[in-house]
Write a protein that holds these residues in place. Structure first.
Motif, PDB file in Angstrom:
ATOM      1  N   VAL A 124     -47.623 -27.536   1.458  1.00  0.00           N
ATOM      2  CA  VAL A 124     -47.507 -26.278   2.204  1.00  0.00           C
ATOM      3  C   VAL A 124     -48.026 -25.106   1.375  1.00  0.00           C
ATOM      4  O   VAL A 124     -48.782 -24.263   1.866  1.00  0.00           O
ATOM      5  CB  VAL A 124     -46.042 -26.052   2.642  1.00  0.00           C
ATOM      6  CG1 VAL A 124     -45.826 -24.645   3.167  1.00  0.00           C
ATOM      7  CG2 VAL A 124     -45.644 -27.071   3.685  1.00  0.00           C
ATOM      8  N   THR A 125     -47.661 -25.047   0.098  1.00  0.00           N
ATOM      9  CA  THR A 125     -48.084 -23.928  -0.752  1.00  0.00           C
ATOM     10  C   THR A 125     -49.598 -23.906  -0.923  1.00  0.00           C
ATOM     11  O   THR A 125     -50.235 -22.858  -0.760  1.00  0.00           O
ATOM     12  CB  THR A 125     -47.401 -24.027  -2.128  1.00  0.00           C
ATOM     13  OG1 THR A 125     -46.002 -24.159  -1.931  1.00  0.00           O
ATOM     14  CG2 THR A 125     -47.670 -22.787  -2.952  1.00  0.00           C
TER      15      THR A 125
ATOM     16  N   TYR B 213     -43.544 -29.298  -0.626  1.00  0.00           N
ATOM     17  CA  TYR B 213     -43.675 -27.970  -1.223  1.00  0.00           C
ATOM     18  C   TYR B 213     -45.118 -27.716  -1.658  1.00  0.00           C
ATOM     19  O   TYR B 213     -45.700 -26.676  -1.340  1.00  0.00           O
ATOM     20  CB  TYR B 213     -42.734 -27.829  -2.421  1.00  0.00           C
ATOM     21  CG  TYR B 213     -42.991 -26.597  -3.237  1.00  0.00           C
ATOM     22  CD1 TYR B 213     -42.532 -25.359  -2.807  1.00  0.00           C
ATOM     23  CD2 TYR B 213     -43.706 -26.661  -4.431  1.00  0.00           C
ATOM     24  CE1 TYR B 213     -42.780 -24.222  -3.539  1.00  0.00           C
ATOM     25  CE2 TYR B 213     -43.948 -25.535  -5.180  1.00  0.00           C
ATOM     26  CZ  TYR B 213     -43.493 -24.310  -4.737  1.00  0.00           C
ATOM     27  OH  TYR B 213     -43.747 -23.183  -5.466  1.00  0.00           O
ATOM     28  N   PHE B 214     -45.709 -28.684  -2.359  1.00  0.00           N
ATOM     29  CA  PHE B 214     -47.076 -28.491  -2.847  1.00  0.00           C
ATOM     30  C   PHE B 214     -48.086 -28.492  -1.699  1.00  0.00           C
ATOM     31  O   PHE B 214     -49.048 -27.717  -1.714  1.00  0.00           O
ATOM     32  CB  PHE B 214     -47.425 -29.542  -3.896  1.00  0.00           C
ATOM     33  CG  PHE B 214     -46.791 -29.260  -5.225  1.00  0.00           C
ATOM     34  CD1 PHE B 214     -47.197 -28.189  -5.990  1.00  0.00           C
ATOM     35  CD2 PHE B 214     -45.766 -30.054  -5.692  1.00  0.00           C
ATOM     36  CE1 PHE B 214     -46.609 -27.904  -7.209  1.00  0.00           C
ATOM     37  CE2 PHE B 214     -45.162 -29.790  -6.902  1.00  0.00           C
ATOM     38  CZ  PHE B 214     -45.579 -28.713  -7.668  1.00  0.00           C
TER      39      PHE B 214
ATOM     40  N   PHE C 193     -33.451 -32.794  -5.523  1.00  0.00           N
ATOM     41  CA  PHE C 193     -34.888 -32.861  -5.260  1.00  0.00           C
ATOM     42  C   PHE C 193     -35.256 -34.281  -4.857  1.00  0.00           C
ATOM     43  O   PHE C 193     -34.835 -35.246  -5.477  1.00  0.00           O
ATOM     44  CB  PHE C 193     -35.680 -32.459  -6.503  1.00  0.00           C
ATOM     45  CG  PHE C 193     -35.574 -30.998  -6.817  1.00  0.00           C
ATOM     46  CD1 PHE C 193     -36.258 -30.059  -6.068  1.00  0.00           C
ATOM     47  CD2 PHE C 193     -34.782 -30.567  -7.856  1.00  0.00           C
ATOM     48  CE1 PHE C 193     -36.151 -28.723  -6.358  1.00  0.00           C
ATOM     49  CE2 PHE C 193     -34.670 -29.220  -8.157  1.00  0.00           C
ATOM     50  CZ  PHE C 193     -35.352 -28.297  -7.408  1.00  0.00           C
TER      51      PHE C 193
ATOM     52  N   MET D 154     -39.542 -33.776  -0.501  1.00  0.00           N
ATOM     53  CA  MET D 154     -39.411 -32.331  -0.582  1.00  0.00           C
ATOM     54  C   MET D 154     -40.406 -31.741  -1.591  1.00  0.00           C
ATOM     55  O   MET D 154     -41.033 -30.711  -1.337  1.00  0.00           O
ATOM     56  CB  MET D 154     -37.981 -31.957  -0.983  1.00  0.00           C
ATOM     57  CG  MET D 154     -37.701 -30.483  -0.919  1.00  0.00           C
ATOM     58  SD  MET D 154     -36.010 -30.086  -1.330  1.00  0.00           S
ATOM     59  CE  MET D 154     -35.997 -30.389  -3.071  1.00  0.00           C
ATOM     60  N   THR D 155     -40.582 -32.405  -2.715  1.00  0.00           N
ATOM     61  CA  THR D 155     -41.515 -31.919  -3.735  1.00  0.00           C
ATOM     62  C   THR D 155     -42.953 -31.981  -3.225  1.00  0.00           C
ATOM     63  O   THR D 155     -43.729 -31.030  -3.391  1.00  0.00           O
ATOM     64  CB  THR D 155     -41.367 -32.736  -5.024  1.00  0.00           C
ATOM     65  OG1 THR D 155     -39.998 -32.736  -5.413  1.00  0.00           O
ATOM     66  CG2 THR D 155     -42.205 -32.167  -6.144  1.00  0.00           C
TER      67      THR D 155
END
Length: 130
Positions: free
Chosen positions: A109-110, A106-107, A98, A102-103
């Motif tokens: 995009v989500t 992720y948030f 990780f 990347m983390t």
């Protein structure tokens, strides 16, 4: 009952005129099979010839030899670049661990797609489309 007749005749007579007898159909079967067989063979031969010219590459005629002087000149020209080449480790995000990028991605995009979905649902229900 009764077979109705019209100006074409009875149904039995109409069927007799329009439908060929079964003996005539059976005798035409092998002739039709032979008439389809020749074009199918010709088409298959044409496909084989076309694929043969496209799919197979001829073997190389003879390997080209590089003159020794040319090879030596190329090696001498590459020496300065080999001397200053660095061996840096490049970060690769898909290696399995990780990373902060990347983390965060992720948030972002989500939550972004969740907001788009909610706003779309809200508009569609207020406009009474769904």
């Amino acid at each position: 009952g009764q077979v109705r007749s019209s100006h074409f005749g009875s149904r039995a007579q109409l069927a007799q005129r329009t439908c060929p007898p079964t003996s005539r159909v059976r005798s035409r079967g092998p002739a039709m099979a032979r008439s389809v067989l020749l074009p199918a063979i010709l088409l298959a031969a044409l496909c084989v010839l076309a694929l043969r010219s496209v799919a197979f590459v001829p073997a190389p005629s003879s390997p080209r030899s590089v003159a020794p002087a040319t090879a030596a000149a190329l090696a001498a020209a590459a020496l300065p670049f080999a001397a200053i080449a660095t061996d840096d480790l490049l970060e690769y995000n898909m290696a399995g661990e990780f990373t902060t990028f990347m983390t965060g991605g992720y948030f972002v995009v989500t939550l972004g797609y969740t907001a788009i979905s909610f706003v779309s649902y809200l508009l569609l229900t207020k406009l009474k489309i769904i």
